[in-house]
Every structure is written in structure tokens, then in C-alpha cells.
Scaffold this active site. Structure first.
Site, short mmCIF file in Angstrom:
data_model
loop_
_atom_site.label_atom_id
_atom_site.label_comp_id
_atom_site.label_asym_id
_atom_site.label_seq_id
_atom_site.Cartn_x
_atom_site.Cartn_y
_atom_site.Cartn_z
N ARG A 49 32.21 -7.86 -3.43
CA ARG A 49 33.44 -7.33 -4.06
C ARG A 49 34.34 -8.48 -4.51
O ARG A 49 35.05 -8.37 -5.51
CB ARG A 49 34.21 -6.46 -3.06
CG ARG A 49 33.44 -5.21 -2.59
CD ARG A 49 34.28 -4.49 -1.54
NE ARG A 49 33.65 -3.31 -0.99
CZ ARG A 49 32.80 -3.31 0.03
NH1 ARG A 49 32.44 -4.46 0.60
NH2 ARG A 49 32.29 -2.18 0.48
N ARG A 71 32.21 6.29 6.49
CA ARG A 71 30.83 5.77 6.57
C ARG A 71 30.45 5.48 8.03
O ARG A 71 29.33 5.74 8.45
CB ARG A 71 30.70 4.50 5.73
CG ARG A 71 30.72 4.81 4.24
CD ARG A 71 30.52 3.58 3.40
NE ARG A 71 30.52 3.93 1.99
CZ ARG A 71 31.00 3.17 1.02
NH1 ARG A 71 31.52 1.97 1.29
NH2 ARG A 71 30.95 3.57 -0.23
O1 LIG Z 1 30.96 -1.38 -2.54
C1 LIG Z 1 31.73 -1.51 -3.49
O2 LIG Z 1 31.73 -2.51 -4.23
C2 LIG Z 1 32.66 -0.40 -3.87
C3 LIG Z 1 33.52 0.06 -2.73
O3 LIG Z 1 34.31 -0.96 -2.22
C4 LIG Z 1 32.73 0.76 -1.66
O4 LIG Z 1 32.87 0.39 -0.50
O5 LIG Z 1 32.00 1.71 -2.00
#
Ligand SMILES: O=C(O)C[C@H](O)C(=O)O
Ligand SMILES: NC(=O)c1ccc[n+]([C@@H]2O[C@H](COP(=O)([O-])OP(=O)(O)OC[C@H]3O[C@@H](n4cnc5c(N)ncnc54)[C@H](O)[C@@H]3O)[C@@H](O)[C@H]2O)c1
Length: 311
Positions: free
Chosen positions: A88, A151
Site C-alpha cells: 500500500r 478479516r
Molecule cells: O489491500 C489493499 O491494498 C486495499 C485495502 O487496504 C485492503 O486492505 O483491502
């Protein structure tokens, strides 16, 4: 209540979709620089009104900020996403300029808005927005922890073979592959510590999978994820607009909390109609404190690269 979402791409449009069908706001404006793109997304979402049954007014705008006037919340998702193999942090060069100019534009028409920053690298983009606008810290909130925590609960539910909604857990620290801190010690299955059911090895795997959760999806999709990110932004916006006072890990300015100053980093926050209403300073153990300090060092290094954008 009115919400503007700047960036009508994957995350922005998904967020608009969730906000509409859940009736979180009365009005949503999508804005993008691509000619006709936001108008098209808004029209498509609006045509779900009678089948999914919502009344939210959704409209689009090609870079005309006057249509965003009087927004209560502005979400910034404009910028580029990463491709497989990228971090990122590599997005900073392009996204910093975009985020700064968008923040300036939205404030001209919605001077009272609370700004939710999504574009990556999110902690640094949140810090940039705070410094560039000079707004009080309660009005600049970075979204990452809500997604990372969802997540984390997903991976815990897989390891436990139990429904994700029976699991509680939080991810704090930076929104980066190496800076996230899934708090396995505090995660629970209906109030029972997950360590009662999972070995340390299994918990370490859950934490590792969570940290690279975004990278895993980017590898599978060819661009970064959008369903869970868009829904996580909507969840945060709901807590603001409807004054829910939910505790959500968000990237906010720290002024001594968790031993840090002058940095935006993910910590548990009470989110309500004023935006950030309280930082919840929970007791971390020595290992978690060390991880938090290391995460802060990495994000601070990234923030140093903003010098040229902030002059
Ligand atoms: O993973 C990425 O680049 C996009 C976002 O920050 C995510 O966690 O889905
Ligand atoms: N914080 C998080 O948890 C999280 C989660 C997912 C994605 N992201 C980030 O969100 C950003 C958007 O991701 P995406 O998948 O929606 O990308 P995308 O490419 O699908 O959409 C981005 C949109 O921004 C628009 N845009 C670019 N510059 C603009 C400007 N100056 N003004 C208005 N619009 C502009 C583009 O035209 C495009 O439609 C990326 O930086 C991504 O890394 C963050």
C-alpha cells in the site's frame, strides 16, 4: 443526512450501494474525475431502489463539487489501488496529491463535514488530511481497523469453525501488511477467550493471515478488494450519522495515547455524531506495546515522505 463519496470506483461505489440499501443516509453523492462514471454508478445503484427497497437519493457528479454542498460526511476513496506484489505504501506518490486536493475541494462546499479517509496508504493519507485541512481531530477519521477486524473475525471463524458474528476481536496499529496488530489475546468466542479453543500456533496463523488479508485478495483479484472495504466504510458512516457510539478501531491523531504523539494510527475509538468522540486507551501487554511502537515507527517514516506535498 447527506454523504458524499469522492471516488466512484470499486470501494466508493460499493460503499454508496451499502449505504443506500441499508438506508443509512437520505442522500448520497458520488463524485469522480472520470467523465460520466459517477453518474453511471449512481444511476445503476438507484435502479435497485424498487427491488431491494430503499429510498436513499443517489446522484453522481463529474468533478462538480457544488453538488456535494452541505454534506454531513465526506468519504475519500479517490486514488489508485495496488496491484499484486505491491505494498500500500507504494501508492503514496500518486495518492497524496489526489487526497490533498480532494480534501480542499470538499471543504469549500461542506465546511462542517466529518471526513473519512480510505485511500492508501491510509494512515499517512489521514495524517496528510489532518495537517492539510487544519481541522480538529474529531473530524478526520481513517478507515482501516474496521475492515482489518472483520478479516480477523473471518479468519478466527474459519479456525474455530464457528459463525463470524459470534466472534469479537479487534485489529489496531497501522493499516499495512507488516504494521497491523491483531489482538489475539483479547479476541473471544461469545465472551470466552479464543485461546481456550485454539493453540498458540493456530492463533499465530490467524494473525499472520489477517495481516496479509488485503494482499491475499489483491493476488486473487488483480486489484485490491472492495466488498468488505465498502461495507466497512458504510458501517463507520452509520455510527457517525446515526450517533451509534460504536467502538471501532480507526486511524486518528494520537496525542499521548498509547505513548504516541503527532501520528494517525489505528486505535479503538468511540464513533458518534461528532466523529471521533473518544479514544479508548486499553491496557496492552509488553509485547503488544512493543508491536504498537514498531508500527508507529514505520508509519512515521512514511509520513516523513509527505514533506513535499505539505509545503
Ligand atoms: O489491500 C489493499 O491494498 C486495499 C485495502 O487496504 C485492503 O486492505 O483491502
Ligand atoms: N483503507 C482501506 O481499508 C482501503 C480498502 C480498500 C481500498 N483502499 C484504497 O482505496 C482507494 C480506492 O480503491 P478502489 O479499489 O476503489 O480503486 P478504483 O480505481 O476502483 O477507484 C478509484 C477512483 O478514484 C477516482 N479518482 C482518481 N483521482 C480522482 C480525483 N482527483 N478526484 C475524484 N476521483 C478521482 C478514479 O477515477 C477511480 O474511479 C485505493 O487507494 C485503495 O488502496 C483502502
Amino acid at each position: 443526512m447527506k454523504v458524499t463519496i469522492v471516488g466512484a470506483g470499486n470501494v466508493g461505489a460499493t460503499c454508496a450501494d451499502v449505504i443506500s440499501y441499508r438506508g443509512i443516509a437520505g442522500e448520497v453523492v458520488l463524485l469522480d474525475i472520470k467523465e460520466g462514471f459517477a453518474e453511471g454508478k449512481a444511476m445503476d445503484i438507484s435502479q435497485c431502489a424498487t427491488t431491494t427497497g430503499f429510498n436513499t437519493k443517489v446522484s453522481g457528479s463529474t468533478n462538480d463539487y457544488s453538488k456535494t454542498a452541505g454534506s454531513d460526511v465526506v468519504v475519500i476513496t479517490s486514488g489508485i489501488p495496488r496491484k499484486p506484489g505491491m505494498t500500500r505504501e507504494e501508492l503514496i506518490g500518486i495518492n497524496a496529491g489526489i487526497v490533498k486536493s480532494v480534501a480542499d475541494n470538499v471543504l469549500q462546499h461542506s465546511p462542517e463535514a466529518i471526513i473519512v479517509v480510505v485511500s492508501n496508504p491510509m494512515d499517512t493519507m489521514t495524517y496528510l488530511t489532518l495537517k492539510a485541512t487544519g481541522l480538529p481531530k474529531n473530524r478526520i477519521i481513517g478507515m482501516g481497523g474496521a475492515l482489518d477486524s472483520s478479516r480477523f473475525k473471518y479468519y478466527l471463524s474459519k479456525a474455530l469453525n464457528k459463525p463470524a458474528n459470534d466472534i469479537q476481536g479487534m485489529v489496531i496499529g497501522g493499516h499495512g501488511d507488516t504494521t497491523m496488530i491483531p489482538l489475539t489475546r483479547l479476541a473471544s468466542y461469545n465472551g470466552v477467550p479464543v485461546s481456550e479453543f485454539l493453540s498458540q500456533e493456530a492463533l499465530d496463523k490467524v494473525a499472520a493471515d489477517t495481516m496479509v488479508g488485503g494482499a491475499t485478495l489483491t493476488g486473487l483479484l488483480g486489484t485490491s478488494a472492495w466488498y468488505a472495504p465498502g461495507a466497512s466504510v458504510a458501517y463507520l458512516v452509520d455510527s457517525i450519522l446515526n450517533d451509534q457510539k460504536k467502538m471501532i478501531p480507526c486511524s486518528v491523531l494520537l496525542e499521548g495515547e498509547y505513548g504516541q504523539q503527532d501520528i494517525c494510527l489505528g486505535v479503538p475509538c468511540i464513533i458518534g455524531k461528532k466523529g471521533l468522540e473518544q479514544i479508548v486507551d486499553i491496557h496492552l501487554n509488553d509485547n503488544e506495546k512493543a508491536l504498537f511502537a514498531k508500527s508507529a515507527d514505520a508509519v512515521r517514516n512514511m509520513n516523513a515522505d509527505l514533506k513535499s506535498v505539505l509545503v
